[in-house]
Design an enzyme around this catalytic site. Structure first.
Site, PDB file in Angstrom:
ATOM      1  CG  ASP A   1      28.237  42.535  37.004  1.00 38.95           C
ATOM      2  OD1 ASP A   1      29.028  42.906  36.168  1.00 38.95           O
ATOM      3  OD2 ASP A   1      27.176  43.451  37.218  1.00 38.95           O
TER       4      ASP A   1
ATOM      5  CG  ASP B   1      40.545  35.330  41.495  1.00 36.88           C
ATOM      6  OD1 ASP B   1      39.778  35.549  40.599  1.00 36.88           O
ATOM      7  OD2 ASP B   1      42.074  35.555  41.209  1.00 36.88           O
ATOM      8  N   GLY B   2      37.452  35.849  42.678  1.00 38.01           N
ATOM      9  CA  GLY B   2      36.313  34.815  42.471  1.00 38.01           C
ATOM     10  C   GLY B   2      36.616  33.715  41.165  1.00 38.01           C
TER      11      GLY B   2
END
Length: 256
Positions: free
Chosen positions: A132, A114-115
């Site tokens: 993005d 997970d970013g």
């Protein structure tokens, strides 16, 4: 892997373009077969606007892999940059070979994570953070919250830059809220919104740790040392859009 929607690949009849989709109406990534490392979508070109201020980053983190356009471009044209990619959907990562994404190496690491977790607990501080991270429903709440942007700032070096792809005001009523959150984190004078993208669907937001960097009038007009000349020429419309947005903002705030 059943928790994530499977993307699919679309290729035109002439096999000139390959694209990644979650649905027919939304393109996640697009690659020209005659220029697989190029940036085919306008918003991805504008995301490279950080090069005007940070031409030689040593570390770049990317949230969202998609078809790998940004990571491939950075990998090819910024050879001194270490790249770490956080992609939460393993089905997306499984298609990396179809889009010619280089294998992991000492320079490149693609991680299924997970970013939001990456920036909350970064393994290092980054010179550039490219966000993005869209899924089949659009921009996930976890990647546009106030806490997320606060964590992004904390994951950057003192001269670091956040570059975020956001759905524009034409397609997303919360656009102004997202920009306001970034401004709250970085300060209004340290944030630049760069126009709408193709068909008014995307806007790129750049934010720096220190507003003085954004107010500099001596931003480069030349590519980084050793940067491929043809690739730099291809970026010029996008760079012009970034400079134009900066001049307009400086005029509005009386800093021009």
């Amino acid at each position: 892997m059943t928790d994530h929607v499977r993307p699919y690949i679309y290729q035109d009849r002439d096999r000139t373009v390959r694209a990644l989709h979650f649905s027919l109406s939304e393109i996640q990534s697009r690659m020209r077969m005659d220029d697989p490392d190029g940036l085919d979508l306008a918003y991805t070109q504008r995301m490279m606007g950080f090069l005007l201020w940070q031409p030689r980053p040593t570390s770049i983190a990317l949230i969202g892999l998609g078809g790998g356009s940004l990571v491939k471009f950075c990998h090819r044209h910024l050879p001194d940059s270490a790249l770490r990619v956080a992609e939460i959907n393993p089905h997306v990562i499984a298609l990396r070979d179809d889009f010619g994404i280089p294998p992991d190496s000492a320079r490149l690491c693609v991680v299924c994570e997970d970013g939001a977790v990456l920036v909350r607990d970064p393994p290092q501080r980054f010179d550039v953070l490219l966000v993005d991270g869209f899924d089949w429903e659009g921009l996930p709440d976890a990647l546009c919250s106030q806490a997320f942007y606060d964590d992004c700032a904390g994951a950057l070096t003192d001269s670091g830059w956040l570059v975020a792809n956001l759905p524009s005001s034409a397609s997303q009523p919360l656009f102004a809220v997202h920009v306001a959150r970034i401004r709250q984190t970085f300060g209004a004078d340290a944030v630049l919104v760069v126009g709408d993208g193709e068909r008014g669907t995307n806007s790129v937001v750049l934010a720096c740790r220190h507003a003085q960097a954004l107010q500099r009038r001596d931003i480069t007009t030349r590519g980084p040392a050793g940067f491929d000349a043809a690739a730099w020429r291809a970026l010029q419309p996008a760079m012009a859009a970034v400079r134009r947005a900066l001049l307009e903002q400086q005029a509005d705030t009386g800093t021009a």
